[in-house]
Design an enzyme around this catalytic site. Structure first.
Site, short mmCIF file in Angstrom:
data_model
loop_
_atom_site.label_atom_id
_atom_site.label_comp_id
_atom_site.label_asym_id
_atom_site.label_seq_id
_atom_site.Cartn_x
_atom_site.Cartn_y
_atom_site.Cartn_z
N ASP A 9 0.87 -1.16 0.00
CA ASP A 9 0.00 0.00 0.00
C ASP A 9 0.92 1.23 0.00
OD1 ASP A 9 -2.28 1.64 0.28
OD2 ASP A 9 -2.06 1.65 2.45
N ASP A 11 -0.12 4.94 1.22
CA ASP A 11 -0.31 5.79 2.40
C ASP A 11 -0.13 5.00 3.69
OD1 ASP A 11 -0.80 7.87 0.75
OD2 ASP A 11 -2.97 7.85 0.97
N ARG A 49 -11.96 7.43 -2.55
CA ARG A 49 -12.44 8.81 -2.41
C ARG A 49 -13.96 8.87 -2.36
NH1 ARG A 49 -10.64 12.26 -7.20
NH2 ARG A 49 -8.70 11.23 -6.66
#
Length: 218
Positions: A9, A11, A49
């Site tokens: 991943d 972040d 998002r």
């Protein structure tokens, strides 16, 4: 099956842009008339998002048409990009460079598995765009974590089987995605939060490649 690939991943694993996401989402919530806390923001880690916006609107007891939601998501992303455009190699988390050096020496393939559509931009800013053999981001998937698509696509692009992969994640949704994809999952963070992971460490700085391979038992 022997481990052939490590999937990461972005972040919270390679860099920590959570604060930038939080600042942008908080600004959006404030303009809509309510606030979100850092504690609430934890729910958004590893979430797309669109899904993050839905959680925020529900938190503010708001229901909006899809067209307006799309505009809000775009506005949030613009604010976020203003922040990440200032990133550099100084933003790479401690221990990452050393760990990737070990990965290369072990002849393991690497893939990025991030739901962020901005992942390539961030990798360019921090000088790591060429480190990965495959990059799967939000532009290449139709389902966000905890769906395993981002990781199964990474394995497919590398030409390896899921049980030949180790996933590195800092979010509950990401750990679940890796497990659902049939992969060995290393959680980076708190053992209490990432209890579903096969192995948990505070960060990549606290791990060696040999340790991960030994713990995976493959």
């Amino acid at each position: 099956m022997p481990i052939k690939a490590f999937l990461f991943d972005l972040d919270g694993v390679i860099v920590d842009t959570a604060i930038y996401h939080y600042q942008a989402w908080k600004r959006l919530a404030n303009e809509l008339g309510f606030d979100i806390s850092e504690e609430f923001n934890e729910q958004l880690k590893g979430v797309s998002r669109t899904d993050s916006l839905d959680l925020i609107l529900a938190h503010g007891n708001l229901t909006l048409p899809d067209e307006e939601k799309a505009q809000l998501a775009t506005q949030k992303n613009e604010w976020y990009l203003e922040l990440v455009s200032r990133m550099s190699s100084d933003d790479i988390l401690p221990g990452v460079a050393q760990f990737f050096s070990q990965v290369r020496k072990a002849n393991l393939q690497t893939a990025l598995g991030s739901v962020s559509k901005n992942a390539p931009l961030i990798l360019e800013r921090i000088g790591m765009i060429d480190v990965f053999d495959a990059i799967i981001d939000g532009n290449k998937i139709s389902k966000g974590k905890p769906d395993p698509e981002v990781f199964t696509k990474g394995a497919a692009e590398l030409g390896v089987q899921p049980d030949e992969c180790v996933v590195f994640e800092d979010a509950v949704a990401g750990v679940e995605a890796g497990k659902r994809g049939g992969m060995f999952v290393v959680g980076l963070g708190s053992p209490d939060v990432l209890a579903q992971a096969d192995l948990v460490a505070p960060s990549l700085q606290d791990l060696t490649v040999d340790e991960v391979l030994a713990k995976s038992g493959r």
